[in-house]
Write a protein that holds these residues in place. Structure first.
Motif, PDB file in Angstrom:
ATOM      1  N   THR A  48      19.504  30.213 -38.586  1.00  0.00           N
ATOM      2  CA  THR A  48      20.590  31.169 -37.476  1.00  0.00           C
ATOM      3  C   THR A  48      20.794  32.440 -37.274  1.00  0.00           C
ATOM      4  OG1 THR A  48      21.537  29.761 -40.180  1.00  0.00           O
ATOM      5  CG2 THR A  48      22.815  31.702 -38.744  1.00  0.00           C
ATOM      6  N   THR A  49      19.982  33.419 -37.590  1.00  0.00           N
ATOM      7  CA  THR A  49      19.396  34.010 -37.178  1.00  0.00           C
ATOM      8  C   THR A  49      19.491  33.911 -35.471  1.00  0.00           C
ATOM      9  OG1 THR A  49      19.413  35.211 -38.321  1.00  0.00           O
ATOM     10  CG2 THR A  49      17.842  36.978 -37.026  1.00  0.00           C
ATOM     11  N   ALA A  50      18.562  32.933 -35.448  1.00  0.00           N
ATOM     12  CA  ALA A  50      16.926  32.846 -34.604  1.00  0.00           C
ATOM     13  C   ALA A  50      18.019  32.131 -33.715  1.00  0.00           C
ATOM     14  CB  ALA A  50      16.362  31.588 -34.396  1.00  0.00           C
ATOM     15  N   LEU A  51      19.254  31.191 -33.775  1.00  0.00           N
ATOM     16  CA  LEU A  51      20.273  30.548 -33.063  1.00  0.00           C
ATOM     17  C   LEU A  51      20.873  31.559 -32.430  1.00  0.00           C
ATOM     18  CD1 LEU A  51      20.727  26.816 -34.814  1.00  0.00           C
ATOM     19  CD2 LEU A  51      19.517  27.121 -33.045  1.00  0.00           C
ATOM     20  N   GLU A  52      21.285  31.882 -33.256  1.00  0.00           N
ATOM     21  CA  GLU A  52      22.718  33.321 -32.703  1.00  0.00           C
ATOM     22  C   GLU A  52      22.509  33.454 -31.883  1.00  0.00           C
ATOM     23  OE1 GLU A  52      23.719  35.497 -36.035  1.00  0.00           O
ATOM     24  OE2 GLU A  52      25.548  33.221 -36.618  1.00  0.00           O
ATOM     25  N   ALA A  53      21.214  33.723 -31.837  1.00  0.00           N
ATOM     26  CA  ALA A  53      20.434  35.468 -30.395  1.00  0.00           C
ATOM     27  C   ALA A  53      20.291  34.098 -29.350  1.00  0.00           C
ATOM     28  CB  ALA A  53      18.883  35.464 -31.244  1.00  0.00           C
ATOM     29  N   ALA A  54      19.722  32.936 -29.606  1.00  0.00           N
ATOM     30  CA  ALA A  54      18.910  32.168 -28.245  1.00  0.00           C
ATOM     31  C   ALA A  54      21.136  31.609 -27.139  1.00  0.00           C
ATOM     32  CB  ALA A  54      18.652  31.035 -28.782  1.00  0.00           C
ATOM     33  N   GLU A  59      24.871  32.431 -22.737  1.00  0.00           N
ATOM     34  CA  GLU A  59      26.075  33.535 -22.322  1.00  0.00           C
ATOM     35  C   GLU A  59      25.496  34.772 -21.830  1.00  0.00           C
ATOM     36  OE1 GLU A  59      27.269  34.268 -26.365  1.00  0.00           O
ATOM     37  OE2 GLU A  59      28.335  32.632 -26.827  1.00  0.00           O
ATOM     38  N   ASP A  60      24.288  35.641 -22.002  1.00  0.00           N
ATOM     39  CA  ASP A  60      23.997  36.758 -20.918  1.00  0.00           C
ATOM     40  C   ASP A  60      23.457  36.195 -19.573  1.00  0.00           C
ATOM     41  OD1 ASP A  60      25.007  38.802 -23.273  1.00  0.00           O
ATOM     42  OD2 ASP A  60      22.699  38.737 -23.202  1.00  0.00           O
TER      43      ASP A  60
END
Length: 64
Positions: A48-54, A59-60
């Protein structure tokens, strides 16, 4: 020192844990089930953390 698992390796490990729980011939003992559950929760959190970072990276890039 162990190398960090890739996202794909973590998903494979989650699949393996799920297969152990679904095994009808040799289901895990209670102690094994607890260990597998703890490992699965840890892997889910890491994925989940990796997906949120991706998602943030995408978005950036999209907003620049």
């Amino acid at each position: 020192m162990m190398k960090e698992q890739t996202f794909e390796e973590k998903l494979t490990a989650l699949d393996d844990i799920l297969a152990a729980f679904e095994a009808t011939e040799a289901p895990p003992s209670l102690e094994q089930a607890l260990v597998l559950y703890e490992q699965g929760i840890r892997l889910i959190r890491e994925c989940t953390t990796a997906l949120e970072a991706a998602q943030k990276r995408v978005e950036d890039v999209a907003n620049n």
